[in-house]
Design an enzyme around this catalytic site. Structure first.
Site, PDB file in Angstrom:
ATOM      1  N   LYS A 143       0.822  -1.251  -0.072  1.00 36.57           N
ATOM      2  CA  LYS A 143       0.032  -0.163   0.186  1.00 36.57           C
ATOM      3  C   LYS A 143       1.094   1.321   0.121  1.00 36.57           C
ATOM      4  O   LYS A 143       1.762   1.508   0.689  1.00 36.57           O
ATOM      5  CB  LYS A 143      -1.034   0.093   1.215  1.00 36.57           C
ATOM      6  CG  LYS A 143      -2.254   0.735   1.532  1.00 36.57           C
ATOM      7  CD  LYS A 143      -2.797   0.394   2.334  1.00 36.57           C
ATOM      8  CE  LYS A 143      -4.047   1.996   2.636  1.00 36.57           C
ATOM      9  NZ  LYS A 143      -5.030   1.580   4.084  1.00 36.57           N
ATOM     10  N   SER A 190      -9.310   1.968   3.641  1.00 34.23           N
ATOM     11  CA  SER A 190      -8.696   2.891   2.476  1.00 34.23           C
ATOM     12  C   SER A 190      -8.181   2.387   1.410  1.00 34.23           C
ATOM     13  O   SER A 190      -7.252   2.409   0.695  1.00 34.23           O
ATOM     14  CB  SER A 190      -7.697   3.577   2.846  1.00 34.23           C
ATOM     15  OG  SER A 190      -7.169   3.189   4.291  1.00 34.23           O
ATOM     16  N   SER A 247     -10.312  -0.313   7.104  1.00 34.07           N
ATOM     17  CA  SER A 247      -9.576  -0.194   5.793  1.00 34.07           C
ATOM     18  C   SER A 247      -8.369  -1.175   5.637  1.00 34.07           C
ATOM     19  O   SER A 247      -8.513  -1.212   4.212  1.00 34.07           O
ATOM     20  CB  SER A 247      -8.368   1.347   6.154  1.00 34.07           C
ATOM     21  OG  SER A 247      -9.188   2.482   6.650  1.00 34.07           O
TER      22      SER A 247
END
Length: 470
Positions: A85, A160, A184
């Site tokens: 990420k 996210s 997330s």
């Protein structure tokens, strides 16, 4: 290539790849080439990647191939393709945190999760996209191109960890890592039909650490997540909130459904706050509960323990934190922040000190209520989200910056209580979208959550084929 190896090498699990490398049936180079080809097929529509570097990935794969040929592989993840990420620092790369407001500067060092994957020889194919500051459950970003859900390109993959969830479902290799402060990891896992573990706070060291913030594996199977935990859970002194190093036998995750016999399982169908659970989701979770009962578990309904005041208090503290962050920006930078995020943060401008203190107090109230509610159960099962994924362009399910967190009532309590919680697919909507089951355990029982998740993998209905690029 051996006849028993499928042609779609990007679809193989990390467990399968490690065995094939060891037996010389496959090379990390050909597998990485297959993953690169899959990304190139999907990316024009999916937009899950950032800093996608095929040549750098192939260079890593060639180095791994040489290690396997010499018999000195770095471990089971050596040569296995992975993504990271965007907000997990990788040395030399800028970290925009999903927003165009940030001045791009190269990171000085790998953050702990990135360092562990690199030390293990994983092939870092790409980083993955996220929304502004990680504060949305969508792939909407002022910096990255809008990420979409491979099951339905008109829908959000969640967030996210938006790009990571989409990448795992689309077959961008077997290993992905994201982060989670209120859902997330679990929300994109649920909406993309993959598996994730939000570990106990501090189980996977991160930098910088923050209240409730965890990094975790995002994979298609429990087995691959367990393989990642062997590496990611290693100690790192940079995380002042990390747990003491512990010798956990992650390989013992692979239990039979008999493991469920006699376990006391709490069934939570009402979060006590936020959006009402959609009927299709409730039906899928109730069906999962019946499967647990058939396997010998003792399933008992739970009363909600969260309240709207808890959810709103956390929301208001986060608004003030974001407002403070935004005040530190230059006016030209502030203007680049996603309007939804700007409106959300600026709504805190009139909050009094007492109001913010009362909001902050709800974090601890949530922790106490969650631990108390879970105390009489071995594990708690619930929906991950009360709603199916929103439109890809929507910043949140409500599309209302003054009601931004109405969908995290099931996930956020376990960030604040520091308990491990997974998302594992438990069914599909009438339109064919996946539905996630959350399995939460007592604090520190990360291996236990993996074991229960693995048992559930074996008792659920056969899974539908993964979405294909068209």
């Amino acid at each position: 290539m051996s006849a028993d190896v499928p042609s779609s090498l990007n679809e193989l699990s990390a467990q399968e790849l490690s065995a094939a490398y060891r037996d010389r049936r496959l090379s990390p180079v050909e597998v990485t080439q297959a993953v690169i080809a899959q990304i190139e097929r999907w990316e024009p529509k999916l937009q899950a990647t950032w800093l996608f570097r095929p040549e750098a990935a192939l260079e890593q794969a060639r180095a791994s191939e040489a290690r396997w040929q010499r018999g000195d592989a770095l471990g089971p993840l050596d040569g296995v393709p992975a993504t990271i990420k965007e907000n997990i620092a990788t040395r030399g790369d800028p970290m925009p945190a999903g927003t165009a407001a940030v001045d791009l500067k190269p990171a000085a060092a790998d953050a702990p999760p990135a360092a562990r994957l690199k030390e293990a020889g994983a092939v870092i194919v790409s980083k993955t996209t996220m929304p502004d500051y990680g504060m949305l459950s969508s792939g909407l970003s002022s910096f990255h191109t809008l990420a979409r859900n491979p099951w339905d390109l008109s829908k959000t993959p969640g967030g996210s960890s938006a790009g990571a969830g989409a990448a795992a479902a689309a077959g961008y290799g077997p290993l992905h890592i994201g982060t989670d402060i209120g859902g997330s990891l679990r929300l994109p896992a649920s909406w993309c039909g993959i598996f994730t573990l939000k570990p106990s706070l501090g189980r996977i060291p991160i930098d910088p650490p923050y209240m409730g913030r965890a990094a975790g594996p995002m994979t298609r199977s429990v087995g691959d997540a367990a393989l990642m935990m062997q590496v990611l859970a290693k100690p790192d002194a940079r995380d002042s909130m990390s747990l003491p190093a512990q010798d956990i036998d992650w390989e013992s995750f692979d239990v039979s459904p008999d493991h469920l016999r006699g376990l006391r399982i709490g069934l939570l169908l009402d979060a006590g706050c936020g959006l009402a659970v959609e009927p299709e989701i409730q039906a899928a979770v109730e069906h999962a509960a019946r499967l647990f009962e058939k396997a010998g578990a003792i399933v008992e309904p739970m009363q909600p323990f969260m309240s709207q005041a808890m959810l709103d208090g956390m929301d208001h503290l986060w608004r003030m934190r974001s407002l403070v962050d935004m005040k530190a920006l230059r006016p030209d930078q502030r203007a680049k922040v996603l309007p939804y995020i700007r409106e959300w943060a600026e709504s805190a401008a009139e909050f009094s000190g007492e109001h913010v203190f009362r909001g902050f107090s709800q974090f601890h109230a949530t922790r106490v209520a969650t631990v108390q509610a879970c105390a009489r159960f071995d594990y708690v099962i619930s929906p991950v989200s009360p709603n199916m994924p929103a439109a890809a362009e929507a910043p949140s399910p409500t599309n209302d910056p003054l009601r931004p967190l109405e969908h995290i009532g099931f996930t956020v309590p376990f960030n604040m209580s520091e308990q491990p919680a997974s998302s594992v697919n438990c069914g599909y909507s009438a339109s064919g979208l996946p539905i996630g089951l959350q399995i939460a355990g007592q604090r520190f029982d990360d291996l236990g959550v993996l074991r229960v998740s693995r048992a559930f993998e074996q008792i659920r209905e056969p899974q539908r084929p993964w979405p294909a690029a068209h």
